[in-house]
Every structure is written in structure tokens, then in C-alpha cells.
Design an enzyme around this catalytic site. Sequence first.
Site, PDB file in Angstrom:
ATOM      1  N   HIS A 351       0.826  -1.205   0.000  1.00  0.00           N
ATOM      2  CA  HIS A 351       0.000   0.000   0.000  1.00  0.00           C
ATOM      3  C   HIS A 351       0.863   1.260   0.000  1.00  0.00           C
ATOM      4  CE1 HIS A 351      -2.112   3.303   2.112  1.00  0.00           C
ATOM      5  NE2 HIS A 351      -3.132   2.938   1.344  1.00  0.00           N
ATOM      6  N   TYR A 359      -0.351   6.578  -6.748  1.00  0.00           N
ATOM      7  CA  TYR A 359      -1.475   7.457  -6.424  1.00  0.00           C
ATOM      8  C   TYR A 359      -1.046   8.918  -6.352  1.00  0.00           C
ATOM      9  CZ  TYR A 359      -5.318   9.559  -3.835  1.00  0.00           C
ATOM     10  OH  TYR A 359      -6.337  10.383  -3.445  1.00  0.00           O
ATOM     11  N   HIS A 386      -1.858  -9.046  -9.985  1.00  0.00           N
ATOM     12  CA  HIS A 386      -2.353 -10.279  -9.375  1.00  0.00           C
ATOM     13  C   HIS A 386      -2.811 -11.276 -10.428  1.00  0.00           C
ATOM     14  CE1 HIS A 386      -2.378  -7.963  -5.609  1.00  0.00           C
ATOM     15  NE2 HIS A 386      -2.474  -9.121  -4.982  1.00  0.00           N
TER      16      HIS A 386
END
Length: 476
Positions: A351, A359, A386
Site C-alpha cells: 500500500h 497514487y 495479481h
Amino acid sequence: METEASQTSVREVAGDRMSTLPEDKKKPVPDVLELKERIQQLQTEAVEQLEQKLQQLVEDALRVAEAPATPPSPSHHLLYDDVKYRNRRLKLGFSTIFWNFGGLHIVMATWTSMQLAVFALFIAFCHWASFRVSLPISGFQRQLLDNSALIVLIAFKVGFLVLPVHVIQYNQLPPISVMILLCEQMRMIMKSYAFLRSQVPKVKMFKPHTDATGVLLPDFNHFVYFMFAPALVYRESYPRTKQIRWKVALWHLTEVFGVIFFISFLFECSLVPMFRNFGKQQLSPKAMVVAIFGSMVPSLTVMLSVFYCILHAWMNAFAEITRFADRMFYKDWWNANSYRAYYRNWNVVVHDWLYTYVYKDLNELLGGKRRTLAVLAVFSLSAIVHEYIVTFMFGFCYPMLFIAFDVFSVGLMLVSRDRLPGSNLLMWLLFTIGTGLLTSLYMMEWFARRHCPQFIDSTWDFFVPRSWFCSPLTSE
């Protein structure tokens, strides 16, 4: 003679006195001893009877296990686990472990080549930075050098992606070996990008007349430490512990091997028997629903075990070995009241990388007015990575994980808000159902690829789900 006569008279008198005592006081000691012996005899008989009963039950169970058995009905073929698998052979997961970790020497050789390539990238960056400083500030030479370096970097990244996949396809590596190789590939790509993203702007803003040249190039030892430390965001320094606690590191590595064994045991005993006959016989809708719901709890257990194995045991082991002091690899995601909080706390390491390098950059590029697009880009990138790993791990393209990540998860994240009543329960319910459904779909496709014949061209067969056409549902 008189003495003997007197002793005899004394015995007679004593005998007369003893005969006059009550019946319950004549022989008190022999009665207690006999009672103790009787109690011991009863205990021994009870234990012997219990052992005989248990032995009889075991013999009856073995007799039933050896008797031939048939499934209750054709609709239960999917859930039926035959006698040979259930009773005659106790599988503990070792065969699954040995098969999944096959070709480990190829994985290690390929991993070593990739790591050397990353070190070569560091050396190339240092040469580019040194040569760029020696060129004039304004001129065509710097622009040509930067464009050439960008082309070389793109070619390097493409080769870094393609060559491991070629090794996987050529050697037909098993799933876990593929997962290890591709996860390490993504880790090296993310780390090298983090290094370049933090150092390239410094080189471009470097002024040779005012800045010290010694600070321009990073230390190679620090780069090597960054490559092996459990962190993806590049920093000039990291918090370090004073010493390595080898007992703690060894304990975490033992946990890794224990969890791997447990996951393999769950697959062989709980998940594989439900789906291993998929494609051999037709299924009823009832059997399909029962199998999917029956796999939810084992699938959730496997998911939590994988989380504990990687983000707790493995990461803490390497943090201890590298003396990395920041051990916040995850937060209390199990208490999350929304999917937004869940994705923030599930994997803090990934993250932080996505937030720092994807981001924030997209948010600045879009002017901070379209944060939803930045969020969608982050989730799309995560879903693609993924799905890329899962696709080559199983050997077929079945983009259910991509749909779950990029459609349902984003929708739930945008719809749900923090601190809604019952939102934590709703999150766990959807998490359990989604995990069981994804596991069922991928396992049905896996066994369909082994039991069902190929019905389309080999190129398109990689992308077309074979489970949709191999074993149609039958109406009851």
C-alpha cells in the site's frame, strides 16, 4: 508342667473374652483389606472391559472401511470422496509440497540472474548520472542521453518481464515455483522503480557548481540492503536494531514451513476431494452449490494462512536477519469497517508503494481534481499484477481475480463508508463468500483442463475457460 497349665488357662480365658465381643468388632483389619482388594479388582475389570469395547469399535470401523462403498446418488459425485482416498491412505500434504516446489533449482538460477540484472541496472544508473553531470547544462547532448537511457530502461523492463515467463513456459514449472519466481520478479521491479523514482529527479536537479558530487551517487551497500530489506519505498536510511535475534528469526522461519505444511494438508483433505472429479462426470446445480459453499471455510483458512505466512512470519524473519526495525507490515485489517480501510491495512508494504509512486504521482498529474481516477488506476494496476501472477501460476487465463479486484472491490469501496452499522460483519461475510467462490472457480477450471479434451485452437484455448463447456450442469 505347672507353667504350661497356667498358659493354657490364660489362653482359654482370653478366648472366652473374645467370643463375648460384638460381631462387627471381631475382625476389623481383614474386612478393610478385603474391601480394598475388591475395589482394585473392580477397577481392573472396568479397564479391561473398556479396552475390549474400544478394540471392538476399531475393528468394526476398519471392517466398514474395507467394505466397498458407492456414492449416494449421481448428483453427489462432486463431493464424493472414495474409500481409497479417505480410508486406505492418509495424506498429510507431503506429495503436494514436493510437487509444487518442483524445479526449485531452476527458480534459484533464474532468481540469481534477475538479481544480478538489477545490480547491473544500478551500475548503469551510476554511469548515466556521472556522464550527465559532465555534460553542459543546456544543450542537445543531455536530451539525447536522457532519451537513450529511457529507451534502454524500457528494453530492460520488457526483458525483465519476458525472460522469466519464457523460463516458466519452457520448463513447465509447478504453481508454487511459478508464484515464487513471479513474486520475486514483481518485488525487484517495484524496488528498482522506487530507487530510480527517488534518485533520477535528484540527478536532473543536480547543479555541479553548487552541489557536492559525492552526494550525487548513492552507496552500493545501501542499495544492496534496500534490495533485501522488507520495504518497497526507497529511503536514504532505515531504522535498524542493535543486533540479530537468531532464535526469533529461526522461530519465524519454522512458522513458514509449518504454515506451508498446513496449507498443503488443507488442500489435500478439504479442497481437492470436492473438485478433483470435475470434468469426469456431469454435475447437478445442487452439487455445484454445495461444493462452492463447502469450500468457503477451507478457502478462507488457506487465505488467512497465506497472509500469516508471508506478511507475518516471512517478513518478520527477514526483518530480524537484516536488523530492519520497522515491523509494521500490516495493521488490524480484521477490524475494518469498510473495504477502503481493509485495503489500507491488509498489506501496508505494498500500500505504501502504491500510494507513494502511483497514487500521488497520478494525483499531481491530474491536478488533484480527479482522485477517483487515481484510485481506479491503483486498483487496476494491482488487479493486473495479481492476475498476471495467477495466470502463469495455473497455466491458463481465467480473469475472475481481475474482475473481483477491479469491479466488485472498487464498487464496494466506493459504495461503503467507514463506521456503518454492521459493516465489519458485512465485510467478513463478503470476504468469505468471495474467497470461496474464487477458489471454487479456479479449481474447477484447473481440473477441467486435466480431464476435458481441448476443443479449440491451442492459442485461444489459453484464454477460453474450458470448464464452461466441458461438464454441463444437469437438472435433477
